[in-house]
Design a protein around this motif. Structure first.
Motif, PDB file in Angstrom:
ATOM      1  N   ARG A  31       0.927  -1.265  -0.197  1.00 14.75           N
ATOM      2  CA  ARG A  31       0.040   0.048  -0.052  1.00 14.75           C
ATOM      3  C   ARG A  31       0.929   1.126   0.117  1.00 14.75           C
ATOM      4  N   CYS A  32       2.056   1.104   0.130  1.00 13.66           N
ATOM      5  CA  CYS A  32       2.953   2.591   0.355  1.00 13.66           C
ATOM      6  C   CYS A  32       4.116   2.210  -0.480  1.00 13.66           C
ATOM      7  N   GLY A  33       4.374   3.219  -1.388  1.00 13.13           N
ATOM      8  CA  GLY A  33       5.720   3.151  -2.034  1.00 13.13           C
ATOM      9  C   GLY A  33       6.859   3.626  -1.192  1.00 13.13           C
ATOM     10  N   MET A  34       8.194   3.010  -1.171  1.00 12.39           N
ATOM     11  CA  MET A  34       9.127   3.326  -0.185  1.00 12.39           C
ATOM     12  C   MET A  34       9.978   4.020  -0.888  1.00 12.39           C
ATOM     13  N   ALA A  35      11.066   4.644  -0.068  1.00 10.65           N
ATOM     14  CA  ALA A  35      12.090   5.384  -0.526  1.00 10.65           C
ATOM     15  C   ALA A  35      13.312   5.615   0.204  1.00 10.65           C
ATOM     16  N   TRP A  36      14.461   5.887  -0.448  1.00  6.78           N
ATOM     17  CA  TRP A  36      15.688   6.164   0.387  1.00  6.78           C
ATOM     18  C   TRP A  36      15.847   7.787   0.291  1.00  6.78           C
ATOM     19  N   TYR A  37      16.384   8.174   1.413  1.00  3.90           N
ATOM     20  CA  TYR A  37      16.587   9.784   1.492  1.00  3.90           C
ATOM     21  C   TYR A  37      18.037   9.706   2.150  1.00  3.90           C
ATOM     22  N   THR A  46      16.353  19.577  11.519  1.00  8.89           N
ATOM     23  CA  THR A  46      15.207  19.788  11.046  1.00  8.89           C
ATOM     24  C   THR A  46      14.718  19.878   9.782  1.00  8.89           C
ATOM     25  N   LEU A  47      15.624  19.785   8.918  1.00  9.33           N
ATOM     26  CA  LEU A  47      15.088  19.800   7.229  1.00  9.33           C
ATOM     27  C   LEU A  47      15.006  18.362   6.908  1.00  9.33           C
ATOM     28  N   LEU A  48      13.962  18.080   6.000  1.00 10.27           N
ATOM     29  CA  LEU A  48      13.864  16.806   5.701  1.00 10.27           C
ATOM     30  C   LEU A  48      14.907  16.344   4.804  1.00 10.27           C
ATOM     31  N   PRO A  49      15.261  15.059   4.819  1.00 12.43           N
ATOM     32  CA  PRO A  49      16.262  14.589   3.896  1.00 12.43           C
ATOM     33  C   PRO A  49      16.058  14.806   2.497  1.00 12.43           C
ATOM     34  N   HIS A  50      16.968  14.603   1.788  1.00 13.05           N
ATOM     35  CA  HIS A  50      16.835  14.728   0.247  1.00 13.05           C
ATOM     36  C   HIS A  50      16.510  13.254  -0.435  1.00 13.05           C
ATOM     37  N   LEU A  51      15.417  13.259  -1.189  1.00 10.75           N
ATOM     38  CA  LEU A  51      15.248  11.925  -1.801  1.00 10.75           C
ATOM     39  C   LEU A  51      16.443  11.283  -2.776  1.00 10.75           C
ATOM     40  N   VAL A  52      16.449  10.301  -2.484  1.00 13.35           N
ATOM     41  CA  VAL A  52      17.663   9.601  -3.322  1.00 13.35           C
ATOM     42  C   VAL A  52      17.116   8.700  -4.420  1.00 13.35           C
ATOM     43  N   SER A  53      16.065   7.849  -3.883  1.00 12.31           N
ATOM     44  CA  SER A  53      15.565   6.765  -4.859  1.00 12.31           C
ATOM     45  C   SER A  53      14.277   6.263  -4.427  1.00 12.31           C
ATOM     46  N   SER A  54      13.270   6.008  -4.935  1.00 12.78           N
ATOM     47  CA  SER A  54      12.069   5.514  -4.513  1.00 12.78           C
ATOM     48  C   SER A  54      11.462   4.195  -5.419  1.00 12.78           C
ATOM     49  N   ALA A 100      11.923   5.669   4.461  1.00 12.54           N
ATOM     50  CA  ALA A 100      10.631   6.115   4.631  1.00 12.54           C
ATOM     51  C   ALA A 100       9.745   5.976   3.536  1.00 12.54           C
ATOM     52  N   ALA A 101       8.433   6.337   3.713  1.00 11.96           N
ATOM     53  CA  ALA A 101       7.293   6.461   2.780  1.00 11.96           C
ATOM     54  C   ALA A 101       7.904   7.282   1.470  1.00 11.96           C
ATOM     55  N   ALA A 102       7.606   6.739   0.005  1.00 15.71           N
ATOM     56  CA  ALA A 102       7.984   7.565  -0.862  1.00 15.71           C
ATOM     57  C   ALA A 102       7.037   8.908  -0.993  1.00 15.71           C
ATOM     58  N   PRO A 103       7.716  10.011  -1.459  1.00 18.39           N
ATOM     59  CA  PRO A 103       7.150  11.171  -1.422  1.00 18.39           C
ATOM     60  C   PRO A 103       5.536  11.138  -1.822  1.00 18.39           C
TER      61      PRO A 103
END
Length: 125
Positions: A31-37, A46-54, A100-103
């Motif tokens: 039910r959820c795409g996943m991703a690496w950040y 406090t900043l959201l990590p950057h998306l690397v791959s999903s 974490a969950a994908a964007p």
């Protein structure tokens, strides 16, 4: 609450490889795409990590341009585990890596996944 635990980071030289692992406490992959950040050195926590791959629920993978051809995201649905194979590592890949969950699913109530502690990747020349 869904929790994750990242592992597999380490210190390698330029050109080396690492495989990151993300163990997810519940099987959410259907039910959820996943991703690496990743969070780069010196960035505020406090900043959201950057998306690397999903990877989407139907297995479609995406990558940021800087890692295309070098990183491969995959998942083991039976084991509720997400992976990131990182090859030809560069100094600029040095970061704290999180899963974490994908964007696209990040704000979905069905995909509320707590951030883990991350796993540190350090690439030296």
């Amino acid at each position: 609450q869904v929790r994750v635990r990242e592992s597999g980071g380490g210190s390698v030289q330029v050109g080396g490889s690492l495989k990151l692992t993300c163990e997810v406490s519940q099987n959410v992959f259907s039910r959820c795409g996943m991703a690496w950040y990743r969070r780069n050195p010196g960035e505020e926590r406090t900043l959201l990590p950057h998306l690397v791959s999903s990877i989407s629920t139907d297995g479609v993978a995406t990558y940021i341009d800087s890692v295309k051809g070098r990183f491969v995201i995959s998942q083991d649905n039976a084991e509720s585990t997400l992976y990131l194979q990182m090859n030809s590592l560069k100094v600029e890949d040095t970061a704290l890596y999180f899963c974490a969950a994908a964007p696209a699913d990040y704000t979905s109530p069905r995909c509320t996944i707590s951030w883990g502690q991350g796993t540190q990747v350090t690439v030296s020349s």
